[in-house]
Design a protein around this motif. Structure first.
Motif, PDB file in Angstrom:
ATOM      1  N   MET A   1      58.777  44.144 -11.919  1.00  0.00           N
ATOM      2  CA  MET A   1      58.355  43.528 -13.078  1.00  0.00           C
ATOM      3  C   MET A   1      58.058  42.471 -12.035  1.00  0.00           C
ATOM      4  N   LEU A   2      58.203  41.699 -11.559  1.00  0.00           N
ATOM      5  CA  LEU A   2      57.893  40.055 -10.868  1.00  0.00           C
ATOM      6  C   LEU A   2      56.187  40.536 -10.363  1.00  0.00           C
TER       7      LEU A   2
ATOM      8  N   ALA B   1      56.644  32.718 -10.504  1.00  0.00           N
ATOM      9  CA  ALA B   1      57.274  32.529  -8.988  1.00  0.00           C
ATOM     10  C   ALA B   1      58.375  32.141  -9.208  1.00  0.00           C
ATOM     11  N   ALA B   2      58.308  31.252  -9.982  1.00  0.00           N
ATOM     12  CA  ALA B   2      59.601  30.412  -9.944  1.00  0.00           C
ATOM     13  C   ALA B   2      61.002  32.111 -10.541  1.00  0.00           C
ATOM     14  N   PHE B   3      60.501  32.925 -11.267  1.00  0.00           N
ATOM     15  CA  PHE B   3      61.574  34.019 -10.708  1.00  0.00           C
ATOM     16  C   PHE B   3      61.475  35.038  -9.418  1.00  0.00           C
ATOM     17  N   ARG B   4      60.598  34.975  -9.029  1.00  0.00           N
ATOM     18  CA  ARG B   4      61.129  35.691  -7.628  1.00  0.00           C
ATOM     19  C   ARG B   4      61.567  34.990  -6.743  1.00  0.00           C
ATOM     20  N   ALA B   5      61.767  33.521  -6.729  1.00  0.00           N
ATOM     21  CA  ALA B   5      62.580  32.241  -5.802  1.00  0.00           C
ATOM     22  C   ALA B   5      63.335  32.406  -6.476  1.00  0.00           C
ATOM     23  N   ILE B   6      64.362  32.738  -7.988  1.00  0.00           N
ATOM     24  CA  ILE B   6      65.729  32.921  -8.223  1.00  0.00           C
ATOM     25  C   ILE B   6      65.684  34.187  -8.118  1.00  0.00           C
ATOM     26  N   PHE B   7      65.188  35.599  -7.835  1.00  0.00           N
ATOM     27  CA  PHE B   7      66.040  36.663  -7.327  1.00  0.00           C
ATOM     28  C   PHE B   7      66.389  36.353  -5.980  1.00  0.00           C
ATOM     29  N   PHE B   8      65.049  35.502  -5.151  1.00  0.00           N
ATOM     30  CA  PHE B   8      65.377  36.016  -3.477  1.00  0.00           C
ATOM     31  C   PHE B   8      66.908  35.235  -2.816  1.00  0.00           C
ATOM     32  N   ILE B   9      67.325  33.861  -4.004  1.00  0.00           N
ATOM     33  CA  ILE B   9      68.250  33.170  -3.649  1.00  0.00           C
ATOM     34  C   ILE B   9      69.517  33.612  -3.098  1.00  0.00           C
ATOM     35  N   PRO B  10      70.051  34.556  -3.834  1.00  0.00           N
ATOM     36  CA  PRO B  10      71.206  35.493  -2.908  1.00  0.00           C
ATOM     37  C   PRO B  10      71.206  35.260  -1.896  1.00  0.00           C
ATOM     38  N   VAL B  11      69.777  35.714  -1.805  1.00  0.00           N
ATOM     39  CA  VAL B  11      70.126  36.810  -0.529  1.00  0.00           C
ATOM     40  C   VAL B  11      70.067  35.404   0.141  1.00  0.00           C
ATOM     41  N   ILE B  12      69.552  34.039   0.517  1.00  0.00           N
ATOM     42  CA  ILE B  12      69.982  32.650   1.261  1.00  0.00           C
ATOM     43  C   ILE B  12      71.087  32.142   1.505  1.00  0.00           C
ATOM     44  N   LEU B  13      71.101  32.948   0.162  1.00  0.00           N
ATOM     45  CA  LEU B  13      73.260  32.591  -0.277  1.00  0.00           C
ATOM     46  C   LEU B  13      74.209  33.455   0.953  1.00  0.00           C
ATOM     47  N   SER B  14      73.851  34.710   1.008  1.00  0.00           N
ATOM     48  CA  SER B  14      74.612  35.605   1.863  1.00  0.00           C
ATOM     49  C   SER B  14      74.178  35.843   3.143  1.00  0.00           C
ATOM     50  N   THR B  15      73.537  34.508   3.327  1.00  0.00           N
ATOM     51  CA  THR B  15      73.363  34.309   4.682  1.00  0.00           C
ATOM     52  C   THR B  15      73.845  33.005   5.381  1.00  0.00           C
ATOM     53  N   GLY B  16      73.673  33.056   6.915  1.00  0.00           N
ATOM     54  CA  GLY B  16      74.805  32.159   7.921  1.00  0.00           C
ATOM     55  C   GLY B  16      76.143  30.323   6.751  1.00  0.00           C
ATOM     56  N   LEU B  17      76.278  30.012   7.544  1.00  0.00           N
ATOM     57  CA  LEU B  17      77.417  29.157   7.020  1.00  0.00           C
ATOM     58  C   LEU B  17      76.952  29.069   6.266  1.00  0.00           C
ATOM     59  N   ILE B  18      76.650  29.325   4.845  1.00  0.00           N
ATOM     60  CA  ILE B  18      77.319  30.032   3.352  1.00  0.00           C
ATOM     61  C   ILE B  18      78.150  30.903   3.093  1.00  0.00           C
ATOM     62  N   ASP B  19      77.661  31.635   3.573  1.00  0.00           N
ATOM     63  CA  ASP B  19      77.961  33.446   3.913  1.00  0.00           C
ATOM     64  C   ASP B  19      79.505  32.882   4.728  1.00  0.00           C
ATOM     65  N   GLN B  20      79.748  32.248   5.700  1.00  0.00           N
ATOM     66  CA  GLN B  20      81.628  32.386   6.009  1.00  0.00           C
ATOM     67  C   GLN B  20      82.258  31.264   4.951  1.00  0.00           C
TER      68      GLN B  20
END
Length: 326
Positions: free
Chosen positions: A114-115, A123-142
């Motif tokens: 689809m993307l 490009a904005a849609f691709r970034a939106i779908f990759f945001i959860p990966v960033i939010l589920s790692t590192g300090l935010i995950d803790q």
């Protein structure tokens, strides 16, 4: 054979030799550049991780106390294998894996297709779908894990009162059963679909990297192939199954292996949690020391993961299509 033809053949051989040497020299340069890129990892593995791996193997064959360490052979491994709680947790992890691999790979492939379409704001849609990966790692995950108890409490407060029905569940098994009642579909598939829908947030969180890999594979397919299919009158459905799917099959293999490793090493995995708890002295077995038992448990788990990866790779490799570049 005349003299001119012999001279022409000799000149051709002489002219071909420098090109061959040039290619070999270029390959060597590429190999050296590759080793230069992986050198930090190789040095870190030898100097840091290799001693840790050696100590872990020694611990798994030992009985460790505060004052001493005693070699006891495979006793730790036997204790782990005979423990019913360990086996039950391992089986539960394997069941989750069977659900995770198809759902994550299929969803990430669908979203990548689809993307990959030409549209405004791609490009904005691709970034939106990759945001959860960033939010589920590192300090935010803790931070998310630290707030999980509060979220569970809020869920209980808004519970509707039905059995197993909470605010986190999007649909219930009864809803799916009504939908599939006329199709003569068994309860196993109903439960599988229900779990997939209710865990859609987790699936999206764990599909970001797979989406990027699929996008890279889709963009490597030559547009001329799609133009030829369009000229021949192939539909979009036929183009996907005859062109896109076979050429993206190597990425399916890569993503399946990645998903297996990610699922087995996730902090939410029950088996990983048990290994951590055992190391901290809270596990089901502590007769040989927490470090020794956790090391044996970890190495058994590692062997099982490698075996599963081998099976997945062997099965999928039989259906992988590799495009010839020559």
């Amino acid at each position: 054979m005349n003299l001119k033809s012999v001279e022409g053949s000799a000149a051709t051989i002489v002219a071909a030799k420098p090109a061959k040497r040039k290619n070999v020299s270029l390959d060597k340069k590429k190999a050296k550049a590759g080793w230069l890129f992986v050198l930090p990892f190789v040095l870190g593995f030898i100097l840091i991780y290799l001693p840790i791996i050696k100590d872990s193997i020694v611990f798994s064959f030992s009985k460790i106390t505060v004052a001493s360490s005693e070699w006891i052979g495979f006793d730790n491994y036997q204790a782990v294998v005979k423990n019913s709680q360990v086996i039950q947790t391992l089986v539960s992890s394997l069941k989750d894996l069977i659900l995770d691999i198809p759902a994550i790979v299929i969803f990430s492939l669908f979203m990548a297709v689809m993307l990959n379409q030409k549209m405004l704001g791609r490009a904005a849609f691709r970034a939106i779908f990759f945001i959860p990966v960033i939010l589920s790692t590192g300090l935010i995950d803790q931070i998310n894990h630290s707030d999980s108890s509060l979220m569970d409490q809020m869920q209980q407060e808004v519970d509707t009162g039905g059995t197993g029905s909470s605010a986190s569940e999007i649909i219930a098994a009864a809803d799916i059963a009504k939908l599939f009642s006329a199709m003569q579909i068994g309860t196993g598939l109903v439960k599988y679909v229900t779990n997939l829908v209710n865990e859609i947030y987790d699936i999206i969180n764990r599909s970001g990297v797979q989406m990027l890999i699929f996008l890279a594979g889709l963009q490597s397919i030559s547009p001329a192939i799609y133009e030829s299919c369009s000229i021949d009158g192939a539909t979009a459905w036929e183009t996907f199954w005859k062109i896109t799917f076979p050429m993206i099959s190597p990425m399916i293999l890569v993503n399946s292996i990645y998903t297996v490793i990610d699922s087995f090493t996730s902090s939410d995995n029950e088996m990983m949690t048990m290994i951590y708890d055992t190391f901290n002295g809270k596990g089901p077995i502590t007769n040989a020391g927490s470090r020794a038992i956790s090391s044996a448990m970890g190495w058994l788990y590692f062997i099982i993961v490698i075996a599963i990866i081998g099976v997945v790779a062997a099965v999928l490799s039989a259906y992988v299509f590799y495009q010839r570049r020559d």
